[in-house]
Design a protein around this motif. Structure first.
Motif, PDB file in Angstrom:
ATOM      1  N   ASP A 138     -36.351  -1.636   0.590  1.00  0.00           N
ATOM      2  CA  ASP A 138     -35.638  -2.384   1.629  1.00  0.00           C
ATOM      3  C   ASP A 138     -34.265  -1.759   1.840  1.00  0.00           C
ATOM      4  OD1 ASP A 138     -34.856  -4.214   3.485  1.00  0.00           O
ATOM      5  OD2 ASP A 138     -34.531  -5.861   2.055  1.00  0.00           O
ATOM      6  N   VAL A 139     -34.256  -0.534   2.382  1.00  0.00           N
ATOM      7  CA  VAL A 139     -33.020   0.226   2.549  1.00  0.00           C
ATOM      8  C   VAL A 139     -32.962   0.808   3.957  1.00  0.00           C
ATOM      9  CG1 VAL A 139     -32.763   0.807   0.109  1.00  0.00           C
ATOM     10  CG2 VAL A 139     -34.131   2.289   1.587  1.00  0.00           C
ATOM     11  N   TRP A 140     -31.772   1.227   4.324  1.00  0.00           N
ATOM     12  CA  TRP A 140     -31.514   1.897   5.598  1.00  0.00           C
ATOM     13  C   TRP A 140     -31.732   3.393   5.360  1.00  0.00           C
ATOM     14  CZ3 TRP A 140     -30.718  -0.001  10.362  1.00  0.00           C
ATOM     15  CH2 TRP A 140     -30.130   0.801  11.348  1.00  0.00           C
ATOM     16  N   ARG A 141     -32.754   3.956   5.988  1.00  0.00           N
ATOM     17  CA  ARG A 141     -33.167   5.329   5.721  1.00  0.00           C
ATOM     18  C   ARG A 141     -32.364   6.293   6.588  1.00  0.00           C
ATOM     19  NH1 ARG A 141     -37.971   5.543   2.936  1.00  0.00           N
ATOM     20  NH2 ARG A 141     -38.611   7.527   3.892  1.00  0.00           N
ATOM     21  N   VAL A 142     -31.778   7.299   5.915  1.00  0.00           N
ATOM     22  CA  VAL A 142     -30.819   8.195   6.564  1.00  0.00           C
ATOM     23  C   VAL A 142     -31.273   9.641   6.384  1.00  0.00           C
ATOM     24  CG1 VAL A 142     -28.428   9.033   6.523  1.00  0.00           C
ATOM     25  CG2 VAL A 142     -28.905   6.599   6.208  1.00  0.00           C
ATOM     26  N   VAL A 143     -31.087  10.431   7.430  1.00  0.00           N
ATOM     27  CA  VAL A 143     -31.252  11.885   7.366  1.00  0.00           C
ATOM     28  C   VAL A 143     -29.909  12.517   7.690  1.00  0.00           C
ATOM     29  CG1 VAL A 143     -32.182  13.852   8.636  1.00  0.00           C
ATOM     30  CG2 VAL A 143     -33.706  12.121   7.761  1.00  0.00           C
ATOM     31  N   HIS A 161     -22.945   4.226  -4.132  1.00  0.00           N
ATOM     32  CA  HIS A 161     -22.638   2.965  -3.450  1.00  0.00           C
ATOM     33  C   HIS A 161     -23.930   2.214  -3.152  1.00  0.00           C
ATOM     34  CE1 HIS A 161     -18.279   3.494  -2.672  1.00  0.00           C
ATOM     35  NE2 HIS A 161     -18.592   4.773  -2.769  1.00  0.00           N
ATOM     36  N   PRO A 162     -24.458   1.493  -4.125  1.00  0.00           N
ATOM     37  CA  PRO A 162     -25.709   0.753  -3.867  1.00  0.00           C
ATOM     38  C   PRO A 162     -25.538  -0.371  -2.862  1.00  0.00           C
ATOM     39  CG  PRO A 162     -24.759   0.110  -5.975  1.00  0.00           C
ATOM     40  CD  PRO A 162     -23.948   1.281  -5.479  1.00  0.00           C
ATOM     41  N   CYS A 166     -28.423   2.165   1.494  1.00  0.00           N
ATOM     42  CA  CYS A 166     -28.812   3.349   2.234  1.00  0.00           C
ATOM     43  C   CYS A 166     -29.480   4.341   1.300  1.00  0.00           C
ATOM     44  CB  CYS A 166     -27.601   4.014   2.896  1.00  0.00           C
ATOM     45  SG  CYS A 166     -26.926   3.103   4.284  1.00  0.00           S
ATOM     46  N   LYS A 167     -30.392   5.109   1.837  1.00  0.00           N
ATOM     47  CA  LYS A 167     -31.067   6.146   1.074  1.00  0.00           C
ATOM     48  C   LYS A 167     -31.213   7.377   1.950  1.00  0.00           C
ATOM     49  CE  LYS A 167     -35.377   7.247  -1.359  1.00  0.00           C
ATOM     50  NZ  LYS A 167     -36.730   6.757  -1.737  1.00  0.00           N
ATOM     51  N   ASN A 207     -33.834   5.635  10.114  1.00  0.00           N
ATOM     52  CA  ASN A 207     -33.045   4.705  10.927  1.00  0.00           C
ATOM     53  C   ASN A 207     -31.799   5.355  11.514  1.00  0.00           C
ATOM     54  OD1 ASN A 207     -34.009   2.817   8.282  1.00  0.00           O
ATOM     55  ND2 ASN A 207     -34.527   2.040  10.311  1.00  0.00           N
ATOM     56  N   GLU A 208     -31.225   6.315  10.788  1.00  0.00           N
ATOM     57  CA  GLU A 208     -29.943   6.880  11.209  1.00  0.00           C
ATOM     58  C   GLU A 208     -29.875   8.355  10.869  1.00  0.00           C
ATOM     59  OE1 GLU A 208     -25.123   6.080  10.630  1.00  0.00           O
ATOM     60  OE2 GLU A 208     -26.616   4.830   9.623  1.00  0.00           O
ATOM     61  N   VAL A 209     -29.186   9.107  11.709  1.00  0.00           N
ATOM     62  CA  VAL A 209     -28.929  10.531  11.480  1.00  0.00           C
ATOM     63  C   VAL A 209     -27.420  10.723  11.381  1.00  0.00           C
ATOM     64  CG1 VAL A 209     -29.137  12.871  12.390  1.00  0.00           C
ATOM     65  CG2 VAL A 209     -31.017  11.241  12.688  1.00  0.00           C
ATOM     66  N   ILE A 210     -26.975  11.325  10.276  1.00  0.00           N
ATOM     67  CA  ILE A 210     -25.561  11.602  10.065  1.00  0.00           C
ATOM     68  C   ILE A 210     -25.333  13.090  10.311  1.00  0.00           C
ATOM     69  CG2 ILE A 210     -23.644  11.603   8.432  1.00  0.00           C
ATOM     70  CD1 ILE A 210     -24.889   9.261   7.043  1.00  0.00           C
TER      71      ILE A 210
END
Length: 475
Positions: A138-143, A161-162, A166-167, A207-210
């Protein structure tokens, strides 16, 4: 990725627990009697409850009392709570004395125990809940779009930072001399065309691209980012000049035009005076017991090496060289005797630097001083760590970094300290140092193996097999 919600919930739970701890202490002290004297005693507690809540709110504005800001570390949580609880109790005791209100010492002891155990329990419970969410996916998946040191730091900080939930599930970066991209989920990598990127990210359930590219964005990359945003992916951007790390950014919008204001962090004169006062008082109090403890060690070193102490040239504030005092222990440590390795393992070799602190050449807390030869190879952003006095301990040291660690690694923590130091943080770092040394003493004696190439940024979870060398090796 907004962590303010967790901070507010923990602060609210703290305030509620302060009231519960007061009434719990009253119950443990006086029982369930409900006589007139008891009702008057409970009403007398109300000003103390409001004062404690106000003090805790004020402390939370200046210190990371929630336990997650700066990364979860139990030693930091305990030091912050110990310091905050001590200051709150001192304030309550002073108010009780000056208002001539009766405060039961036994009830105050009960209150202290309940307050400390409750605060620690709530934070450990929040940590367990967050870990359970991580394990459950149950995390916000990041690339991360990038592959350099900035991308690596993003991965490292998200792991620390748990509370962000985010993962980082992979890396995406443009291949050299081609119009393709390389996607790296873990150890595997594959060449991708621009059109295959969207299928790849959807397959990873991103979910997100940094965006953390070290070079200016090419038209192709801008097109990819625009299409990702239009497709529904969240986009975050790390400012291109990494040297901005040493400034305090403030993002403002000028009629829709984003402006990133960079403010040079400054040291307030009041803080410098209080810090110097802390250095003088603490080092003077510690110098006598440390001298007694060092006396037999000095005798042994004197008999073995004809000299118990040694002076080493180090770069001080603004790069001014000074002579740092330490025990005459051979380095590198693995080539020294077992006795000398023990002294180095528990950092006893650095205790004579209390003399440098008294002389004003060093501080108790600050970046560890390095040799002029090493500091002369600092990059521009690393040189900012020389703006403050070097210290016997610092933020990098409580994170486990020592002299053989790379300058670049230590500079990240040192600059984090330089950007916003305050006296309570200095005291907290001193408490964390004591905890770190205690853990070293209680742990099994392990020989420290120096890194063959300590200035290479180490891979994290196998994501960076091609991390590059950025600094020369240490002296």
């Amino acid at each position: 990725m907004n962590t303010r919600k967790l901070e507010r919930w923990i602060l609210l739970a703290d305030l509620l627990w302060i009231a519960c701890a007061f009434f719990g202490a009253d119950f443990l002290r006086f029982g369930l009697t409900w006589e007139s004297d008891e009702r008057a005693a409970i009403r007398a507690l109300l000003p103390f409850i409001f004062t404690a809540c106000g003090a805790w709110i004020a402390l939370s504005l200046f210190m990371p009392m929630d336990g997650f800001r700066g990364g979860w570390r139990l030693s930091a949580v305990l030091s912050h709570l110990l310091l905050g609880t001590g200051l709150t109790l001192a304030l309550l005791t002073a108010i009780g004395y000056f208002t001539r209100s009766y405060v039961s010492r036994l009830a105050l002891t009960y209150f202290t125990v309940l307050l400390g155990t409750g605060f620690i329990g709530m934070r450990c419970g929040a940590r367990m809940m967050l870990r359970r969410k991580h394990r459950g996916g149950d995390v916000w998946r990041v690339v991360v779009l990038g592959s350099g040191r900035v991308a690596q730091e993003i991965v490292a900080k998200m792991e620390q930072h748990p509370e962000m939930l985010c993962k980082v599930v992979g890396l995406l970066f443009p291949s050299q001399n081609t119009e393709e991209f390389t996607g790296t989920p873990l150890q595997e990598s594959s060449q991708l065309s621009t059109f295959a990127i969207f299928d790849l990210l959807q397959g990873w359930r991103v979910n997100e691209v940094i965006v953390a590219l070290p070079q200016p964005l090419t038209p192709e990359i801008r097109t990819v980012i625009g299409r990702l945003r239009d497709t529904g992916f969240e986009i975050s951007v790390v400012p291109e000049p990494y040297e901005l790390y040493a400034s305090k950014p403030n993002l403002i919008s000028l009629d829709g035009l984003p402006l990133l204001q960079l403010r040079e962090p400054g040291l307030r004169p009041r803080y410098l005076v209080l810090k110097r006062l802390l250095d003088v008082v603490a080092s003077a109090l510690l110098l006598i017991p440390c001298s007694v403890a060092l006396l037999p060690i000095s005798v042994i070193l004197l008999l073995k090496k004809q000299s118990a102490l040694r002076w080493e040239t180090r770069s001080g504030q603004y790069g001014v060289p000074f002579q740092m005092l330490r025990l005459n222990v051979q380095r590198p440590v693995p080539q020294a005797s077992k006795f000398e390795r023990l002294l180095e393992h528990v950092s006893v070799t650095e205790l004579p630097q209390l003399w440098n602190v008294l002389r004003g050449q060093m501080s108790l807390v600050g970046p560890r001083p390095e040799s002029p030869r090493r500091s002369s190879r600092y990059s521009e952003w690393q040189q900012r760590r020389l703006r403050v006095k070097p210290g016997m301990t610092g933020l990098a040291q409580v994170h486990g970094l020592r002299e053989h660690s790379s300058s670049e690694e230590k500079s990240r923590f040192d600059l984090q300290y330089v950007m916003g130091p305050y006296l309570l943080w200095d005291i907290s770092l001193l408490l964390q140092t004591l905890s770190t040394l205690l853990l070293r003493v209680l742990s099994r004696a392990q020989r420290e193996k120096p890194d063959t190439n300590p200035d290479v940024i180490q891979p994290i979870n196998g994501l960076f097999p091609h991390a590059h060398r950025t600094q020369p090796s240490p002296d």
